[in-house]
Design a protein around this motif. Structure first.
Motif, PDB file in Angstrom:
ATOM      1  N   ARG A 403      -6.038  10.289   3.662  1.00 45.31           N
ATOM      2  CA  ARG A 403      -4.743   9.747   3.206  1.00 45.31           C
ATOM      3  C   ARG A 403      -4.086   9.089   4.708  1.00 45.31           C
ATOM      4  NH1 ARG A 403      -1.997  12.767  -1.920  1.00 45.31           N
ATOM      5  NH2 ARG A 403      -3.870  13.450  -2.871  1.00 45.31           N
ATOM      6  N   ALA A 404      -4.678   9.147   5.750  1.00 49.54           N
ATOM      7  CA  ALA A 404      -4.017   8.872   7.056  1.00 49.54           C
ATOM      8  C   ALA A 404      -4.127   7.359   7.368  1.00 49.54           C
ATOM      9  CB  ALA A 404      -4.780   9.781   8.102  1.00 49.54           C
ATOM     10  N   ALA A 405      -5.099   6.677   6.667  1.00 50.44           N
ATOM     11  CA  ALA A 405      -4.997   5.215   6.763  1.00 50.44           C
ATOM     12  C   ALA A 405      -5.341   4.693   5.426  1.00 50.44           C
ATOM     13  CB  ALA A 405      -6.366   4.968   7.636  1.00 50.44           C
ATOM     14  N   GLY A 406      -5.156   3.432   5.195  1.00 46.67           N
ATOM     15  CA  GLY A 406      -5.236   2.493   4.212  1.00 46.67           C
ATOM     16  C   GLY A 406      -5.557   0.954   4.571  1.00 46.67           C
ATOM     17  N   SER A 407      -5.631   0.110   3.597  1.00 46.98           N
ATOM     18  CA  SER A 407      -5.728  -1.297   3.920  1.00 46.98           C
ATOM     19  C   SER A 407      -4.873  -2.020   3.011  1.00 46.98           C
ATOM     20  CB  SER A 407      -6.971  -1.631   3.715  1.00 46.98           C
ATOM     21  OG  SER A 407      -7.560  -1.481   2.147  1.00 46.98           O
TER      22      SER A 407
END
Length: 507
Positions: A403-407
């Protein structure tokens, strides 16, 4: 496979170099290459005056008294074929050299250059910069493409086919005498075929093979089998030199910068092709101007040095810089030869270096031209592929890796902020995370993935998610398998038990 054969029909003339552009109002000179007192190749001006290949020099001069007769130079022809191949190396690494042609296998290059039409436009533009013209044949086999380029189909135009069936149909319609001459086979074989009523290649193929082989047609049958795709046709790929340094002689003395720059065009384009083939960009190069020997003492060559602020492999930019330097360079006498040498190159540089969001120092903003180039690229990609397929990464304030990165869509979003420094004590992170962690088997309280894993780091504990009901209590490790690949694994507490999971892989 798809082969393009570039037949250099005017090679003996082009290898000697193009004359300088005529003065305003003057006409181009009529030129011809002579071999054994016969004309081998003539230019368009000589052809318009009635001069044709095969004429004797006396007949040609009677028709065109101003005709320039040039002796054929096979060594310069071979060097010019290699120079053309080097210039075309930017289109495909699969290049084959022939005595009067260059073969390109372009099946993997069509999408990159916008299809066959776009590739052909670029090829002809590159050939024009080098000073060459070519008849281009196309076929799924190298032999068929070369025959279709050399001999030509209906109307004398090069034949082109994308399927083997279509190529065979075009080959059947080629005159057998011209094919035998193109393959440099004995002329008596052409007379034999004409005598038995086989003027076309399709009729030759219908003859009994045994009888034709007994009469000296074995080499012809072998070549036709390879061209028709009935036999394998391995090729020896052209390998460019490890260091770039090429030169050329000038047929006419060059006194000013414009004439030298015109002659240097045929050296700059091969440099651009060599750099693209090696995935390099030029940082510094030198053009040496070679002068005529005066008396008993040779004049030292003049060095015109180019130092690029931004390394590049664009031929147009290199030629522009060269013209500027030549305008500010003085040389002691007329120039009779050129030699271009690459002094320093940079890996993976040039145009790609402008597509960055930050400059050299961490957190420094991108320059305005860089930002414009990047935004223009995003707009083009989004319009072609759809906004939902062009994404950019964003960071979230969450310790859980998944959950630390997304787009988010790259077009129309907020500008990307540079990531801060990694907190001290934080362990290594792989670039590839699995969509769903994979539960692993255990052996002696150790994870198993293609064999027992060896833990190479101390535990890095992550406890988060108590605030949203998705509590994660994990100990992360970098583990090595029997294949020596590094994996990112963790042991998670679920109730009173601990289980091992694979979460990511290191490159």
């Amino acid at each position: 496979m798809l082969w393009l054969a570039l037949h250099l029909r005017w090679l003996p003339l082009e290898a000697l170099g193009a004359p300088p552009p005529p003065a305003e109002g003057a006409e181009r000179p009529a030129r011809a290459v002579v071999e054994r007192q016969r004309l081998r190749v003539v230019n368009a001006v000589a052809h318009a005056a009635g001069v044709a290949p095969g004429m004797s020099t006396a007949t040609a001069l009677s028709l065109c008294p101003s005709l320039q007769l040039l002796a054929r130079d096979p060594a310069r022809e071979a060097a010019f074929v290699q120079l053309v191949a080097m210039a075309l190396s930017c289109f495909t690494p699969h290049i084959v050299l022939q005595r009067d042609a260059v073969l390109l296998e372009v099946a993997g290059s069509l999408r990159l250059f916008g299809g066959l039409r776009g590739l052909a436009v670029r090829l002809r533009r590159t050939l024009q910069q080098v000073g060459a013209r070519a008849c281009i044949g196309m076929a799924p086999t190298a032999g068929a493409a070369l025959l279709l380029a050399r001999v030509g189909g209906a109307g004398g135009r090069p034949g082109r086919a994308r399927t083997l069936e279509a190529a065979r149909g075009l080959l059947d319609g080629l005159p057998s005498g011209s094919v035998i001459e193109s393959l440099e086979l004995p002329a008596r074989l052409a007379e034999l075929l004409q005598g038995i009523g086989c003027p076309w290649l399709g009729q030759v193929r219908a003859l009994p093979r045994t009888g034709l082989q007994r009469r000296g047609g074995g080499a012809l049958l072998d070549a036709l089998d390879r061209a028709y795709g009935d036999a394998p046709d391995p090729q020896a790929w052209y390998e460019p030199p490890l260091q770039f340094e090429i030169g050329c002689e000038l047929l006419h003395r060059a006194d000013d910068a414009g004439m030298v720059a015109f002659a240097a065009q045929r050296l700059v384009q091969p440099l651009a092709g060599w750099l693209a083939r090696q995935w390099l960009a030029a940082a510094r190069c030198t053009l040496w101007l070679l002068h005529e020997t005066t008396g008993r003492q040779a004049q030292a060559p003049t060095a015109v040095r180019l130092a690029m602020g931004q390394p590049t492999r664009e031929a147009g930019q290199l030629l522009l810089l060269l013209r500027e330097r030549l305008q500010r360079t003085e040389w002691p006498g007329p120039v009779y030869g050129l030699r271009l040498q690459l002094d320093e190159s940079v890996a993976l540089a040039g145009h790609e270096g402008r597509l960055v969001l930050t400059s050299g120092e961490a957190g420094a903003p991108a320059t305005e031209p860089d930002a414009q180039a990047f935004n223009a690229l995003i707009d083009r990609l989004s319009a072609r592929l759809g906004p939902e397929r062009v994404l950019r990464p964003v960071l979230h304030e969450d310790h859980r890796p998944e959950r630390a990165a997304g787009s988010v869509p790259a077009q129309g979003g907020a500008p990307v902020q540079p990531a801060g420094r990694r907190p001290a004590g934080e362990g290594a992170r792989p670039a590839w995370l699995l969509d769903e962690p994979l539960r692993l088997d255990e052996r002696h309280h150790r994870p198993v993935h293609g064999g027992a894993l060896v833990l190479r780091t101390k535990a890095e504990r992550i406890e988060a998610g108590w605030f949203d009901g998705a509590l994660a209590c994990r100990d992360y490790f970098v583990a090595e398998g029997k294949d020596h690949r590094l994996r990112w694994v963790y042991r998670e507490r679920q109730g009173d038990e601990w289980h091992w999971y694979l979460h990511g892989l290191f490159g």
